[in-house]
Each structure stands twice: as C-alpha cells, then as structure tokens.
Design a protein around this motif. Structure first.
Motif, mmCIF file in Angstrom:
data_model
loop_
_atom_site.group_PDB
_atom_site.id
_atom_site.type_symbol
_atom_site.label_atom_id
_atom_site.label_comp_id
_atom_site.label_asym_id
_atom_site.label_seq_id
_atom_site.Cartn_x
_atom_site.Cartn_y
_atom_site.Cartn_z
ATOM 1 N N VAL A 243 20.280 -65.362 -23.694
ATOM 2 C CA VAL A 243 20.032 -64.114 -24.417
ATOM 3 C C VAL A 243 18.813 -63.436 -23.810
ATOM 4 O O VAL A 243 17.826 -64.095 -23.486
ATOM 5 C CB VAL A 243 19.777 -64.388 -25.922
ATOM 6 N N VAL A 244 18.885 -62.121 -23.664
ATOM 7 C CA VAL A 244 17.745 -61.341 -23.178
ATOM 8 C C VAL A 244 17.460 -60.223 -24.171
ATOM 9 O O VAL A 244 18.379 -59.528 -24.618
ATOM 10 C CB VAL A 244 18.002 -60.733 -21.783
ATOM 11 N N ALA A 257 16.177 -57.495 -16.989
ATOM 12 C CA ALA A 257 16.968 -58.128 -18.052
ATOM 13 C C ALA A 257 18.345 -58.531 -17.555
ATOM 14 O O ALA A 257 18.827 -59.644 -17.829
ATOM 15 C CB ALA A 257 17.090 -57.173 -19.235
ATOM 16 N N ILE A 258 18.975 -57.652 -16.820
ATOM 17 C CA ILE A 258 20.312 -57.952 -16.294
ATOM 18 C C ILE A 258 20.244 -59.076 -15.268
ATOM 19 O O ILE A 258 21.072 -59.997 -15.263
ATOM 20 C CB ILE A 258 20.934 -56.674 -15.697
ATOM 21 N N ARG A 266 24.071 -62.424 -22.964
ATOM 22 C CA ARG A 266 23.993 -61.235 -23.820
ATOM 23 C C ARG A 266 22.626 -60.581 -23.649
ATOM 24 O O ARG A 266 21.597 -61.237 -23.728
ATOM 25 C CB ARG A 266 24.217 -61.632 -25.276
ATOM 26 N N VAL A 267 22.629 -59.262 -23.436
ATOM 27 C CA VAL A 267 21.402 -58.482 -23.277
ATOM 28 C C VAL A 267 21.313 -57.484 -24.420
ATOM 29 O O VAL A 267 22.197 -56.640 -24.592
ATOM 30 C CB VAL A 267 21.378 -57.728 -21.930
ATOM 31 N N VAL A 268 20.253 -57.587 -25.218
ATOM 32 C CA VAL A 268 20.023 -56.651 -26.316
ATOM 33 C C VAL A 268 18.978 -55.646 -25.862
ATOM 34 O O VAL A 268 17.856 -56.019 -25.504
ATOM 35 C CB VAL A 268 19.551 -57.377 -27.589
ATOM 36 N N ALA A 281 21.224 -51.646 -11.565
ATOM 37 C CA ALA A 281 22.315 -52.345 -10.876
ATOM 38 C C ALA A 281 23.307 -52.886 -11.900
ATOM 39 O O ALA A 281 23.386 -54.083 -12.163
ATOM 40 C CB ALA A 281 21.749 -53.477 -10.027
ATOM 41 N N ILE A 282 24.086 -51.971 -12.455
ATOM 42 C CA ILE A 282 24.996 -52.340 -13.535
ATOM 43 C C ILE A 282 26.157 -53.202 -13.032
ATOM 44 O O ILE A 282 26.833 -53.866 -13.819
ATOM 45 C CB ILE A 282 25.519 -51.069 -14.237
ATOM 46 N N SER A 283 26.375 -53.215 -11.725
ATOM 47 C CA SER A 283 27.468 -54.026 -11.179
ATOM 48 C C SER A 283 27.287 -55.502 -11.519
ATOM 49 O O SER A 283 28.273 -56.228 -11.712
ATOM 50 C CB SER A 283 27.551 -53.850 -9.660
ATOM 51 N N LEU A 284 26.033 -55.958 -11.608
ATOM 52 C CA LEU A 284 25.784 -57.354 -11.987
ATOM 53 C C LEU A 284 26.276 -57.647 -13.398
ATOM 54 O O LEU A 284 26.776 -58.736 -13.686
ATOM 55 C CB LEU A 284 24.285 -57.671 -11.903
ATOM 56 N N ALA A 285 26.124 -56.664 -14.288
ATOM 57 C CA ALA A 285 26.606 -56.852 -15.658
ATOM 58 C C ALA A 285 28.121 -56.993 -15.682
ATOM 59 O O ALA A 285 28.676 -57.722 -16.519
ATOM 60 C CB ALA A 285 26.166 -55.680 -16.525
ATOM 61 N N ILE A 286 28.782 -56.322 -14.755
ATOM 62 C CA ILE A 286 30.247 -56.385 -14.703
ATOM 63 C C ILE A 286 30.707 -57.720 -14.126
ATOM 64 O O ILE A 286 31.522 -58.431 -14.731
ATOM 65 C CB ILE A 286 30.801 -55.217 -13.864
#
Length: 351
Positions: A243-244, A257-258, A266-268, A281-286
C-alpha cells in the motif's frame, strides 16, 4: 460561562485579500442564525489551502475574488448555544466538520457526501460569494458542523481533528493494512498523521519518504519504521510496498508512489496535485496492475478520530511543531510554508 454572550461589534480575523496579501482585520460580527452557535475559537491549524490563498490568490481552481476569512481546521468552546435548541450547550468544547454537502440532483454515492459536486467548505473560494472560514475569535457555525469533545482531549491537540480525519479517510481507502508493507510519500502534516493512523491500524512496516530531515523525524516519532530522504530510483523500486499513501501533492511524489508499489499494489492519492495534465510514468501502473485510488476530504471518520485521540490510541503530538498568537498570523503563515522547518502550525485565538 454566561448562557448568553453579548457579542462585540467586531473580532480579529485572518483574512486573505489577494495574492501575497494576508491581514489580521477586525471584521464585523453578525448575529447568528437560529441554527448557529457562537464558537469562541481557541486554535486553528494552517492548511495547505490557506497557504495557497495567501501565496497565489487561489487554491487550484478556487480563485479569490473578494477578501475571505481563512480557516477550516478549528476547535473552540460554545459561547452561545443555538437559539433553536439544537447542538451542544454553552461551555462545550467542540471540533468542527467544515463541509456542507449540496442538496440537488447532481449524482454522487449517497454514502459519500464528500463527493457532492456543490459541497462547500469553510474558508473556500470555490463558490461566489465565497464561504468564509473560521480563523476569527468568534465564529457563527451551524450546529450540524459541531462535534463535542471529551474532557480528556485538550483543545490544542484537538486542533488536529480535521486534518487527521482527512488522513483517516485516506487510510480507510487503502483497506485492511494489518501486517502489510506501507510506503508514505510526503511527510507533511497529512502524511505524518497517516503514518500514525497506519501504525494504530496494525501496518506491518511503514516506510516514510520526504525531501527534508524534520518531516522524517516526525514520521519516525509517530510510527514510521524507516525514513528515506530523497531516495534514488533503485531504492524506491526496492520498497515494493503493498500500500502507498501519496501525500506530497506533486507529480514527482506520485511517480515515487507508483515506482515504490509492489505489483498488484494499491496507491491512495490524498495529496492534491495541481489541476491539468501531470507528467507521470503511468505505464508502470498499467503493467503492474496497480490500483490508483483518489481520497478527498472525509465524511464521518471525524467521530472515530475524536475517540482515538481522546483514548490515546492515536499518537500524533509530534505533528504540531509551532504555535503563534493569531495576531502574528503572517509570521505563522511564513513558518507554515516552510515544510523543511515546520509540521502543523497552529494559531492561538485566545492568547
């Protein structure tokens, strides 16, 4: 205390007049509405939004068009009870829930009034006329906003009730954290309050990340197991937190955070980023199938916060680092803007 307070004609208030223009004005006091109690304000905590109105003349999309009394993190004592008989009696110490959800047809989950599109907040320029805050000696507040405080909870510590409720809501959005590895990015007051709440909730290991030593010292004092000052990318990736909590409010922090979340983590996101596009770098979240959750203000978590502070199970004392008389508001705001040297800065309205 008298059952009926004769109000003075004016009272000192902390007012934002525009960008870079903060004043302690004597504002006229209106007679309270039937459902309003007069609160003798004891303490007010300076929030990031208060700083933004002073420094920029706006907080996000909420732009100052007229002078506005700041402040929503306030506690005090009922000096005159509401004429309609609702709410606490004279002499009752109270915290304040500063939100007014909007009635109407706009769609939002019924159990999440914090998402009401027309919701107003004390000390907010989101609407015009603006909603004045409560950084003044005597504030007329609707009784629905008032939460009585146990005698065991000092008013100075109770000044953290509102920001701790924001942090409590964010931790609740993370789900069950018992035994889990948690990363908190950004150790300002919300971040450190979240750490204290995570510790109380049984988090297995808490890593705190910030740019400055003092916030990290506070983080450790309230429960962080490891404090990292501006870690390199490799060190962040090695955290692999379940969790972040992202509370820095900037895209660099969100990137951290990512990167620091484990696969499937899970990142809040409780830190409010500037409006508009953000280079992350939202690709890491995907590819890691991360869950990215927003967290905005709070609802009735305030009741749990009051109980936890009163019974001592939530230890947050180190978060308060400075206290100034309300007449020294400019010095207080100047300190509060310096995150390297301060945690939560309080204004004392009764000194």
């Amino acid at each position: 205390m008298s059952e009926y307070l004769t109000l003075p004609a004016t009272a000192p208030a902390v007012v934002a007049h525009g960008k870079g223009d903060l004043r302690v004005d004597h504002v006229p006091l209106a007679e309270p509405a039937p459902d309003e109690a007069v609160i003798d304000i004891a303490y007010g905590g300076i929030c990031g939004s208060d700083l933004h109105y002073w420094l920029h003349g706006a907080a996000g999309e909420s732009i100052l068009k007229d002078p506005m009394v700041l402040g929503h993190e306030v506690v005090g004592v009922v000096a005159r009870a509401a004429a309609d008989g609702t709410g606490p009696a004279v002499g009752t110490a109270v915290a304040v829930h500063p939100a007014t959800p909007a009635a109407g047809a706009a769609k939002y989950p019924a159990d999440r009034p914090n998402l009401s599109p027309g919701c107003t907040y004390l000390g907010s320029a989101a609407r015009h006329p603006h909603t004045d805050g409560a950084f003044l000696r005597y504030a007329n507040l609707p009784t629905r906003m008032l939460r009585p405080l146990p005698e065991s909870l000092p008013l100075r510590l109770a000044a953290l009730v509102e920001p701790a409720s924001v942090a409590w809501h964010a931790v609740a959005r993370a789900g069950d954290v018992r035994g889990k590895s948690v990363l908190v990015v950004g150790c300002g007051p919300i971040g450190t309050l979240a750490i204290a709440i995570l510790k109380r909730a049984g988090a297995g290991h808490i890593t705190a990340v910030d740019m400055h030593p003092l916030p990290l010292e506070i983080a450790v004092a309230v429960g962080a197991d490891l404090a990292l000052k501006a870690p390199e990318a490799e060190a962040v990736a090695a955290i692999e937190a379940d969790v972040v909590i992202e509370s820095s409010g900037n895209h660099f922090g969100l990137g951290t955070a990512i990167s620091g979340a484990t696969r499937g983590g899970r990142v809040v996101m409780v830190g409010l980023l500037p409006s508009g596009q953000q280079p992350v770098a939202i690709s890491l979240a995907i590819t890691r199938e991360l869950e990215l959750l927003g967290s905005f203000r709070f609802n009735e978590e305030i009741e749990e916060v009051i109980t936890a502070l009163a019974d001592g199970s939530l230890f947050v004392d180190p978060v308060i680092t400075h206290e100034y008389a309300a007449n020294d508001a400019l010095a207080a705001f100047d300190m509060a803007k310096n995150s390297a040297q301060s945690g939560k800065v309080l204004l004392n309205f009764s000194s």
